[in-house]
Design a protein around this motif. Structure first.
Motif, short mmCIF file in Angstrom:
data_model
loop_
_atom_site.label_atom_id
_atom_site.label_comp_id
_atom_site.label_asym_id
_atom_site.label_seq_id
_atom_site.Cartn_x
_atom_site.Cartn_y
_atom_site.Cartn_z
N TYR A 464 80.03 -52.24 2.93
CA TYR A 464 79.12 -51.66 3.91
C TYR A 464 77.71 -51.43 3.34
O TYR A 464 76.77 -51.17 4.08
N LYS A 465 77.61 -51.50 1.99
CA LYS A 465 76.33 -51.42 1.30
C LYS A 465 75.60 -50.12 1.64
O LYS A 465 76.21 -49.05 1.64
N ASN A 466 74.29 -50.18 1.97
CA ASN A 466 73.54 -48.95 2.24
C ASN A 466 73.89 -48.38 3.62
O ASN A 466 74.25 -49.12 4.54
N CYS A 467 73.74 -47.07 3.76
CA CYS A 467 74.01 -46.42 5.05
C CYS A 467 73.10 -46.97 6.13
O CYS A 467 71.91 -47.27 5.89
N GLY A 468 73.63 -47.06 7.36
CA GLY A 468 72.88 -47.68 8.45
C GLY A 468 72.74 -46.79 9.67
O GLY A 468 73.29 -45.69 9.75
N VAL A 469 71.98 -47.30 10.63
CA VAL A 469 71.78 -46.69 11.95
C VAL A 469 72.22 -47.70 12.99
O VAL A 469 71.82 -48.87 12.93
N PHE A 470 73.03 -47.27 13.98
CA PHE A 470 73.60 -48.17 14.96
C PHE A 470 73.38 -47.65 16.38
O PHE A 470 73.34 -46.45 16.61
N MET A 471 73.25 -48.57 17.31
CA MET A 471 73.26 -48.27 18.73
C MET A 471 74.55 -48.83 19.31
O MET A 471 74.87 -50.01 19.11
N ILE A 472 75.31 -47.98 20.05
CA ILE A 472 76.59 -48.41 20.61
C ILE A 472 76.58 -48.15 22.11
O ILE A 472 76.56 -46.98 22.54
N PRO A 473 76.60 -49.18 22.97
CA PRO A 473 76.67 -48.96 24.41
C PRO A 473 77.97 -48.24 24.80
O PRO A 473 79.03 -48.48 24.21
N THR A 474 77.88 -47.35 25.77
CA THR A 474 79.07 -46.64 26.27
C THR A 474 79.45 -47.12 27.65
O THR A 474 80.27 -46.49 28.33
N ASP A 475 78.88 -48.23 28.07
CA ASP A 475 79.23 -48.83 29.36
C ASP A 475 78.84 -50.31 29.29
O ASP A 475 78.14 -50.75 28.37
N GLY A 476 79.29 -51.08 30.26
CA GLY A 476 78.93 -52.49 30.33
C GLY A 476 79.77 -53.37 29.43
O GLY A 476 80.72 -52.92 28.78
N LYS A 477 79.40 -54.64 29.37
CA LYS A 477 80.21 -55.62 28.63
C LYS A 477 80.18 -55.40 27.13
O LYS A 477 81.08 -55.86 26.42
N SER A 478 79.17 -54.71 26.63
CA SER A 478 79.09 -54.43 25.19
C SER A 478 79.66 -53.06 24.85
O SER A 478 79.37 -52.51 23.79
N TYR A 479 80.45 -52.50 25.74
CA TYR A 479 81.06 -51.18 25.53
C TYR A 479 81.72 -51.10 24.16
O TYR A 479 82.55 -51.93 23.80
N GLY A 480 81.29 -50.11 23.37
CA GLY A 480 81.93 -49.86 22.09
C GLY A 480 81.60 -50.83 20.98
O GLY A 480 82.23 -50.79 19.92
N ILE A 481 80.59 -51.69 21.20
CA ILE A 481 80.23 -52.67 20.17
C ILE A 481 78.96 -52.19 19.46
O ILE A 481 77.90 -52.08 20.08
N PRO A 482 79.02 -51.91 18.15
CA PRO A 482 77.84 -51.41 17.43
C PRO A 482 76.81 -52.51 17.18
O PRO A 482 77.16 -53.66 16.87
N HIS A 483 75.54 -52.14 17.32
CA HIS A 483 74.42 -53.02 16.99
C HIS A 483 73.60 -52.30 15.92
O HIS A 483 73.07 -51.21 16.18
N GLN A 484 73.48 -52.91 14.74
CA GLN A 484 72.79 -52.21 13.65
C GLN A 484 71.29 -52.28 13.84
O GLN A 484 70.70 -53.36 13.89
N PHE A 485 70.67 -51.09 13.89
CA PHE A 485 69.21 -51.02 14.05
C PHE A 485 68.49 -50.88 12.72
O PHE A 485 67.39 -51.40 12.56
N ALA A 486 69.07 -50.18 11.77
CA ALA A 486 68.35 -49.94 10.51
C ALA A 486 69.34 -49.87 9.35
O ALA A 486 70.52 -49.58 9.53
N SER A 487 68.81 -50.16 8.16
CA SER A 487 69.53 -49.96 6.91
C SER A 487 68.63 -49.14 6.01
O SER A 487 67.46 -49.45 5.83
N GLY A 488 69.18 -48.06 5.46
CA GLY A 488 68.37 -47.15 4.67
C GLY A 488 68.21 -47.59 3.23
O GLY A 488 68.93 -48.47 2.75
N PRO A 489 67.28 -46.98 2.50
CA PRO A 489 67.12 -47.26 1.06
C PRO A 489 68.37 -46.87 0.28
O PRO A 489 69.22 -46.12 0.76
N LYS A 490 68.45 -47.33 -0.94
CA LYS A 490 69.63 -47.08 -1.78
C LYS A 490 69.88 -45.59 -1.95
O LYS A 490 68.97 -44.81 -2.19
N GLY A 491 71.15 -45.23 -1.83
CA GLY A 491 71.59 -43.88 -2.13
C GLY A 491 71.32 -42.85 -1.07
O GLY A 491 71.71 -41.69 -1.22
#
Length: 539
Positions: A464-491
């Motif tokens: 999983y490498k560095n900690c990330g930020v995700f957007m997850i739809p709660t409706d529609g065809k992408s329900y429950g599918i994470p989309h990674q928006f950001a990856s943070g610096p090390k540590g």
């Protein structure tokens, strides 16, 4: 159960053990075969919600990585002077709450406002370096011998109020503004509610400082709720004259009034508060949902005695001082009141209601509260009112990747004493996220999730490498599918996601990066608040 929902439920290979250890095995077939919204319409069939950005990939890069077209600027970092008194922006930035500058008159200014930022913990090793001392030669038991270090630690925690404004496309701190101020480890804070002045808190009516401020929330009357996530921070760091009973509460701060007392509300219980999500019952009372961030701890809600007054802000200032605290029993799908007056199990173990609230963890177990896997952030869906709770992980149960649970109050009423629940998403290889922590909803109902884990190249989080930020739809065809928006610096952890009202700025904190900081040449990374722009964050 169809295969896709089964995989969402199962998540990682340890999911069977996870289910057994968290009470998830009590889910009925009906709850799992259809992800019903509170209005009775099934999820996954509504208007498609899609990511307005091209997702990024996981990385070990020591940088805040964003999708193409998005950029960030740093608003404030640890040590930055924020006012004419010389007060400084604290360390370990966590919760971020944006208040439009015209909030008190019903406005939604998206280019100027006040921001409250939590400062979760001090980092003594870094402060020793700043003082020219060798961390290897320091023992925390000797902290009282180093007044400069003790002062730095106490000034690093608590929270900051800062005035921010968008100028020439970038967000900036308004220097020396009268709004800019600190609440730290020395601030006098009033204790309210049943525990005030009681034997359980050693007679205290006022306590010193706020510690362990992790996440929190915004009240309906435009104050901030800052949550103390640990009940023993001072003793852990070797601070002298420390009373554990004075910490582990929910703290209320009015960002618009520097003269108003900061308050800790004992009616909401004492435990490792992660955050506080506020809503209303059908009869107009305030509800606050709260998680206790520790393995094998519980999920709580508080319901006020008084109703919310939407036309008189000051009438709500005491609303969190009286009410009932409940703990969730997932096997019975019931909220159980932690009420000393009516519960024999509490009467046999605790002297009075003050003792129940001050020792809420023990009280919760005494009445059958369900032990969960680090219940952290909880948020209320803006469209259907369901309640989303992040269970970050519990390695003792073999649950390394966590999950997000979705609760539906009976009769769509947060005042109900019963609920149903389901797994919204499980961490692990099937979903691609791990250790969900802070949550935030956009206006379309997409769930924004940040992660909390420490990856090395040879541990369970290596992939999983560095900690990330995700957007997850709660409706529609992408329900429950994470989309990674950001990856943070090390540590680092990426913490405190909060959108501006126009949803064109995402405020985010970079907490405890290893080396990444805005000041080249420094000996350590610095926590900071950033503003991210580049387009709309909801679609």
């Amino acid at each position: 159960m169809d295969r896709r929902l089964f995989l969402t439920y199962v998540g990682s290979s340890t999911a069977a053990l996870v289910a057994a250890s968290t009470g998830i095995s009590t889910l009925t077939g009906n709850a799992m075969t259809a992800n019903h919204l509170m209005n009775g319409q099934p999820s996954g069939t509504g208007k498609p919600l899609t990511a307005p950005f091209k997702p990024v990939s996981r990385t070990w890069e020591d940088e805040l990585m964003l999708p193409e077209g998005y950029k960030y600027n740093i608003i404030a970092s640890y040590g930055d002077v924020i006012n004419s008194k010389g007060e400084k922006f604290g360390d370990a930035a966590d919760l971020t709450v944006y208040f439009p500058i015209d909030s008190l008159t019903g406005g939604n200014n998206s280019e100027e406002g006040l921001i409250w930022i939590n400062h979760e913990f001090p980092e003594p090793e870094n402060y020793l370096k700043l003082l020219g001392m060798n961390p290897a030669n320091f023992r925390k038991e000797d902290l009282a011998k180093y007044p400069d270090l003790l002062k730095m630690e106490k000034e690093a925690v608590g929270g900051s109020v800062i005035h921010v404004k968008k100028e020439n496309g970038e967000w900036k701190l308004v220097q020396n503004d009268t709004y800019n101020r600190r609440v730290d480890g020395t601030t006098p804070i009033e204790l309210t509610g049943p525990a005030r002045g009681s034997k359980a808190v050693n007679g205290a009516t006022k306590v010193e400082g706020s510690l362990g401020n992790c996440s929190g929330g915004r009240t309906l009357w435009n104050t901030v709720l800052s949550c103390e996530e640990n009940t023993e921070y001072g003793s852990s760091y070797g601070w002298p004259n420390f009373d554990n009973s004075h910490y582990g509460w929910v703290v209320e701060v009015d960002p618009f009034d520097p003269n108003k007392s900061v308050r800790k509300h004992s009616a909401l219980g004492r435990f490792a508060h992660e955050n506080a999500a506020m809503g209303l019952t059908k009869d107009g009372r305030v509800v606050v949902y709260m998680g206790d961030d520790k393995g094998d701890e519980c999920f709580y809600k508080f319901i006020s005695s008084k109703p919310f007054n939407p036309t008189n802000r000051e009438a709500n200032f005491d609303i969190l001082e009286s009410g009932t605290l409940y703990v969730a029993n997932l096997s019975k799908q019931k909220w159980v009141a932690l009420d000393h007056a009516t519960n024999p199990a509490l009467q046999s173990q605790f002297a009075d209601q003050a003792a129940v609230l001050t020792n809420a963890r023990a009280a919760a177990k005494a009445v059958g509260g369900t032990k969960l896997d680090r219940p952290e952030d909880v948020e209320i869906h803006p469209l259907d009112g369901t309640v989303f709770l992040a269970l970050t992980n519990n390695s003792g149960h073999g649950n390394f990747h966590g999950q997000v649970i979705r609760f539906a109050p009976a009769n769509s009423d947060h005042g109900s004493d019963s609920f149903t629940f389901e797994v919204f998403i499980s961490g692990g290889q099937q979903s691609g996220i791990t250790c969900p922590d802070n949550l935030h909803f956009d206006s379309k109902g997409n769930l924004w999730v940040v992660e909390d884990y420490s990856a090395t190249e040879d541990n369970v989080y290596a992939a999983y490498k560095n900690c990330g930020v995700f957007m997850i739809p709660t409706d529609g065809k992408s329900y429950g599918i994470p989309h990674q928006f950001a990856s943070g610096p090390k540590g680092c952890e990426m913490t405190g996601p909060w959108l501006s009202p126009d949803e064109r700025t995402l405020f985010l904190d970079v907490q405890h990066p290893e080396t990444w900081n805005p000041y080249p040449g420094q000996q350590f990374g610095r926590s900071c608040l950033v503003a991210i722009q580049g387009g709309s964050f909801s679609k």
